[in-house]
Design a protein around this motif. Sequence first.
Motif, short mmCIF file in Angstrom:
data_model
loop_
_atom_site.label_atom_id
_atom_site.label_comp_id
_atom_site.label_asym_id
_atom_site.label_seq_id
_atom_site.Cartn_x
_atom_site.Cartn_y
_atom_site.Cartn_z
N VAL A 149 -122.78 13.18 -73.13
CA VAL A 149 -121.50 12.50 -73.34
C VAL A 149 -120.41 13.54 -73.62
N TRP A 150 -120.71 14.47 -74.51
CA TRP A 150 -119.73 15.51 -74.83
C TRP A 150 -119.53 16.45 -73.64
N ALA A 151 -120.56 16.75 -72.91
CA ALA A 151 -120.44 17.60 -71.73
C ALA A 151 -119.45 16.98 -70.73
N ASP A 152 -119.58 15.66 -70.52
CA ASP A 152 -118.66 14.96 -69.62
C ASP A 152 -117.23 15.01 -70.15
N LYS A 153 -117.06 14.77 -71.44
CA LYS A 153 -115.71 14.76 -72.03
C LYS A 153 -115.05 16.12 -71.91
N VAL A 154 -115.78 17.17 -72.21
CA VAL A 154 -115.22 18.52 -72.13
C VAL A 154 -114.89 18.86 -70.67
N ALA A 155 -115.81 18.54 -69.77
CA ALA A 155 -115.56 18.80 -68.34
C ALA A 155 -114.34 18.02 -67.86
N LEU A 156 -114.23 16.76 -68.25
CA LEU A 156 -113.07 15.96 -67.84
C LEU A 156 -111.77 16.55 -68.36
N PHE A 157 -111.78 17.01 -69.59
CA PHE A 157 -110.57 17.62 -70.15
C PHE A 157 -110.13 18.83 -69.32
N PHE A 158 -111.05 19.76 -69.10
CA PHE A 158 -110.69 20.98 -68.39
C PHE A 158 -110.40 20.72 -66.91
N VAL A 216 -113.84 12.70 -60.20
CA VAL A 216 -114.44 11.49 -59.57
C VAL A 216 -115.95 11.54 -59.69
N LEU A 217 -116.55 12.70 -59.45
CA LEU A 217 -118.01 12.82 -59.54
C LEU A 217 -118.51 12.53 -60.95
N ILE A 218 -117.76 12.91 -61.96
CA ILE A 218 -118.18 12.63 -63.34
C ILE A 218 -118.04 11.14 -63.64
N LEU A 219 -116.99 10.54 -63.13
CA LEU A 219 -116.70 9.14 -63.48
C LEU A 219 -117.56 8.14 -62.70
N ILE A 220 -118.15 8.55 -61.57
CA ILE A 220 -118.97 7.56 -60.83
C ILE A 220 -120.42 7.59 -61.31
#
Length: 119
Positions: free
Chosen positions: A74-83, A115-119
């Motif tokens: 979950v945190w990996a996704d959030k950090v990746a989305l931010f950057f 998009v890849l993270i969100l799908i």
Amino acid sequence: MGLLTNLVIGLIAALHLYFLWFEMFAWETTGRKIFRQMPKEMFPKTKVLAANQGLYNGFLVAGLVWSRVITDPVWADKVALFFLTCVLIAGIFGAITASKKIFYVQGLPALVGIVLILI
């Protein structure tokens, strides 16, 4: 995150590592080849500004790499989305203020990663 997502984020990080390198260490050589429309006499005058931009690209690299080593998904996704969002915004701003090509080189890959993270 899937393999494709990791590859896209890795590609974006590598691209920004390249930006860091030529902006901080090869501005007057490689920079001239990349920004041919700039007069050659501008490169020595803008070397410090370019190095500053390179440093910011380094922060993007650090954040994207950090997002790949976080063990909590979950945190990996959030950090990746931010950057990735930071990269996307920079790509959009660059396209508006400098060259539309910047969006395709910088912004579009970031959008694909998002998009890849969100799908």
